[in-house]
Write an enzyme that holds these catalytic residues in place. Structure first.
Site, PDB file in Angstrom:
ATOM      1  N   SER A 148       0.891  -0.909  -0.075  1.00  0.00           N
ATOM      2  CA  SER A 148      -0.124  -0.113  -0.118  1.00  0.00           C
ATOM      3  C   SER A 148       0.726   1.378   0.085  1.00  0.00           C
ATOM      4  CB  SER A 148      -0.875   0.061   1.350  1.00  0.00           C
ATOM      5  OG  SER A 148      -1.897  -0.716   1.162  1.00  0.00           O
ATOM      6  N   HIS A 200      -4.022   0.622  -4.780  1.00  0.00           N
ATOM      7  CA  HIS A 200      -3.442  -0.632  -5.209  1.00  0.00           C
ATOM      8  C   HIS A 200      -3.491  -0.874  -6.558  1.00  0.00           C
ATOM      9  CE1 HIS A 200      -3.302  -2.528  -1.043  1.00  0.00           C
ATOM     10  NE2 HIS A 200      -4.259  -1.327  -0.790  1.00  0.00           N
ATOM     11  N   HIS A 246      -5.878  -8.814  -1.655  1.00  0.00           N
ATOM     12  CA  HIS A 246      -5.822  -9.184  -0.433  1.00  0.00           C
ATOM     13  C   HIS A 246      -6.898 -10.203   0.092  1.00  0.00           C
ATOM     14  CE1 HIS A 246      -4.283  -5.210  -0.566  1.00  0.00           C
ATOM     15  NE2 HIS A 246      -3.664  -5.442   0.515  1.00  0.00           N
ATOM     16  N   TYR A 287      -9.232 -10.187   2.164  1.00  0.00           N
ATOM     17  CA  TYR A 287     -10.503  -9.596   2.413  1.00  0.00           C
ATOM     18  C   TYR A 287     -11.359  -9.205   1.337  1.00  0.00           C
ATOM     19  CZ  TYR A 287      -7.695  -5.201   1.806  1.00  0.00           C
ATOM     20  OH  TYR A 287      -7.062  -3.980   1.432  1.00  0.00           O
ATOM     21  N   GLU A 288     -10.418  -8.982   0.064  1.00  0.00           N
ATOM     22  CA  GLU A 288     -11.500  -8.507  -1.011  1.00  0.00           C
ATOM     23  C   GLU A 288     -12.469  -9.657  -1.663  1.00  0.00           C
ATOM     24  OE1 GLU A 288      -9.114  -6.174  -3.881  1.00  0.00           O
ATOM     25  OE2 GLU A 288      -7.576  -6.931  -2.564  1.00  0.00           O
ATOM     26  N   ALA A 296       2.284  -1.816   4.228  1.00  0.00           N
ATOM     27  CA  ALA A 296       2.010  -0.653   5.065  1.00  0.00           C
ATOM     28  C   ALA A 296       1.418  -1.423   6.464  1.00  0.00           C
ATOM     29  CB  ALA A 296       1.029   0.434   4.631  1.00  0.00           C
ATOM     30  N   MET A 342      -2.710  -6.619   6.708  1.00  0.00           N
ATOM     31  CA  MET A 342      -3.680  -7.359   6.196  1.00  0.00           C
ATOM     32  C   MET A 342      -3.176  -8.007   4.660  1.00  0.00           C
ATOM     33  SD  MET A 342      -6.784  -4.819   6.473  1.00  0.00           S
ATOM     34  CE  MET A 342      -6.719  -3.500   7.798  1.00  0.00           C
ATOM     35  N   SER A 343      -1.750  -8.373   5.066  1.00  0.00           N
ATOM     36  CA  SER A 343      -1.293  -8.945   3.735  1.00  0.00           C
ATOM     37  C   SER A 343      -0.007  -9.895   3.929  1.00  0.00           C
ATOM     38  CB  SER A 343      -0.761  -8.110   2.627  1.00  0.00           C
ATOM     39  OG  SER A 343       0.034  -7.370   3.348  1.00  0.00           O
ATOM     40  N   ASN A 351       0.788   3.823  11.239  1.00  0.00           N
ATOM     41  CA  ASN A 351      -0.111   4.475  12.388  1.00  0.00           C
ATOM     42  C   ASN A 351       0.712   3.425  13.598  1.00  0.00           C
ATOM     43  OD1 ASN A 351      -1.575   2.175  10.688  1.00  0.00           O
ATOM     44  ND2 ASN A 351      -2.417   1.796  12.629  1.00  0.00           N
ATOM     45  N   HIS A 369      -7.815   4.489   5.646  1.00  0.00           N
ATOM     46  CA  HIS A 369      -6.843   4.118   4.514  1.00  0.00           C
ATOM     47  C   HIS A 369      -6.095   5.431   3.913  1.00  0.00           C
ATOM     48  CE1 HIS A 369      -5.934   1.513   1.271  1.00  0.00           C
ATOM     49  NE2 HIS A 369      -6.745   2.322   0.289  1.00  0.00           N
TER      50      HIS A 369
HETATM   51  N1  HPA Z   1      -3.901  -2.667  11.028  1.00  0.00           N
HETATM   52  C1  HPA Z   1      -3.957  -3.580  10.000  1.00  0.00           C
HETATM   53  N2  HPA Z   1      -3.384  -3.109   8.718  1.00  0.00           N
HETATM   54  C2  HPA Z   1      -2.909  -1.891   8.760  1.00  0.00           C
HETATM   55  C3  HPA Z   1      -2.819  -0.951   9.799  1.00  0.00           C
HETATM   56  C4  HPA Z   1      -3.142  -1.446  10.951  1.00  0.00           C
HETATM   57  O1  HPA Z   1      -3.226  -0.728  12.014  1.00  0.00           O
HETATM   58  N3  HPA Z   1      -2.175   0.053   9.180  1.00  0.00           N
HETATM   59  C5  HPA Z   1      -1.832  -0.136   8.113  1.00  0.00           C
HETATM   60  N4  HPA Z   1      -2.251  -1.410   7.654  1.00  0.00           N
END
Ligand code: HPA
Length: 271
Positions: free
Chosen positions: A30, A61, A83, A85-86, A113, A210-211, A234, A245
């Site tokens: 990402s 993406h 991903h 989740y998609e 990310a 998530m990847s 974050n 996002h």
């Molecule tokens: N959690 C999950 N996926 C992420 C995060 C997070 O805090 N930050 C960037 N991708």
């Protein structure tokens, strides 16, 4: 699945010079798509032009292979990934990795990310992944295909020790502070609650996202050496665990250049 991977590999090979063999695969996460600027391209192949290929539905993406060279080494890079989740089957999520492995890559760079779970981590930190915890379905579940993996795959030291040493040396030379730690992959698409962050920390994670983790399993199963990076977008430390996002995207862009330089130089050091 094996036939599908083989057909897609042949299709990609038909679009590049016959004698071009990629040694290195790169997955840009990402907001890290600008790693692409480091590539001298030979061909660009949008995923949408590859029949049966999973195409990301998520903003930011991009979906394409960029094939070319970095520092004179042949590479194939994925700008964008899909991903779990998609809604894709986990087999489809890792299919591009298996295609790159079938093309003959020896090394795979993965990046993502990620949320900073470690209380010491700050937004913008870059973490060299030393190990992973996979909480996304395992891509090796189901009847085994010996051509894609052994039935039981050891995952100890899945992140190649030698590659990690090279990365640490390069970072030292470039004066880039490189954190090290464990990446945890969970399905998303929700960002974590505070309790989930606390839980991830207790079980040993330093970043989460998530990847990546299923991709690492699939690549390791095919004998590819792996190196991975998380970019912390974050962090708990800043009291900023909750994210969105757009934030993930913008921090990715600001720091991608540093990560890009690092990866370029690591590639330069490879045999
Ligand atoms: N959690 C999950 N996926 C992420 C995060 C997070 O805090 N930050 C960037 N991708």
């Amino acid at each position: 699945m094996y036939e599908k991977i083989k057909n897609i590999t042949s299709l990609i090979q038909s679009k590049i010079p016959k004698d071009f063999k990629p040694q290195i695969g790169i997955v840009m996460g990402s907001g890290l798509g600008q790693l692409a600027n480091a590539i001298t391209p030979i061909a660009t192949i949008p995923y949408s032009q590859i029949e049966g290929f999973p195409v990301s539905t998520v903003e930011g993406h991009h979906g394409q292979f960029i094939i070319g060279t970095i520092k004179g080494k042949n590479i194939i890079a994925m700008q964008g990934r899909v991903h779990f989740y998609e809604g894709y089957d986990i087999q489809d999520v890792v299919m591009p990795i298996r295609v790159m492995a079938m093309m003959g890559i020896e090394n795979l760079f993965v990046s993502n990310a990620a949320g900073g779970v470690n209380l010491e981590f700050e937004v913008g930190d870059i973490m060299l992944i030393t190990d992973q915890i996979n909480l996304i379905p395992n891509p090796l579940l189901g009847p085994n295909d010996d051509r894609l993996s052994p039935r039981f795959l050891p995952m100890w030291n899945a992140f190649n020790v030698k590659l990690r040493e090279i990365a640490l040396n390069v970072a030292r030379k470039q004066n880039v502070e490189l954190k090290q730690g464990v990446y945890l992959g969970s399905t998303g698409p929700t960002f974590e609650t505070k309790a989930e962050y606390d839980y991830f920390r207790v079980i040993g994670a330093d970043t989460c996202g998530m990847s990546t983790t299923p991709e690492v399993i699939a690549a390791h199963a095919m004998g590819v050496k792996i190196i991975g990076f998380s970019l912390v977008t974050n962090a708990t430390k800043s009291g900023n665990v909750a994210t969105d996002h757009a934030e993930v995207q913008s921090i990715g862009q600001a720091k991608a250049k540093i990560l890009s330089n690092l990866i370029e130089q690591i590639i330069n050091e490879l045999d």
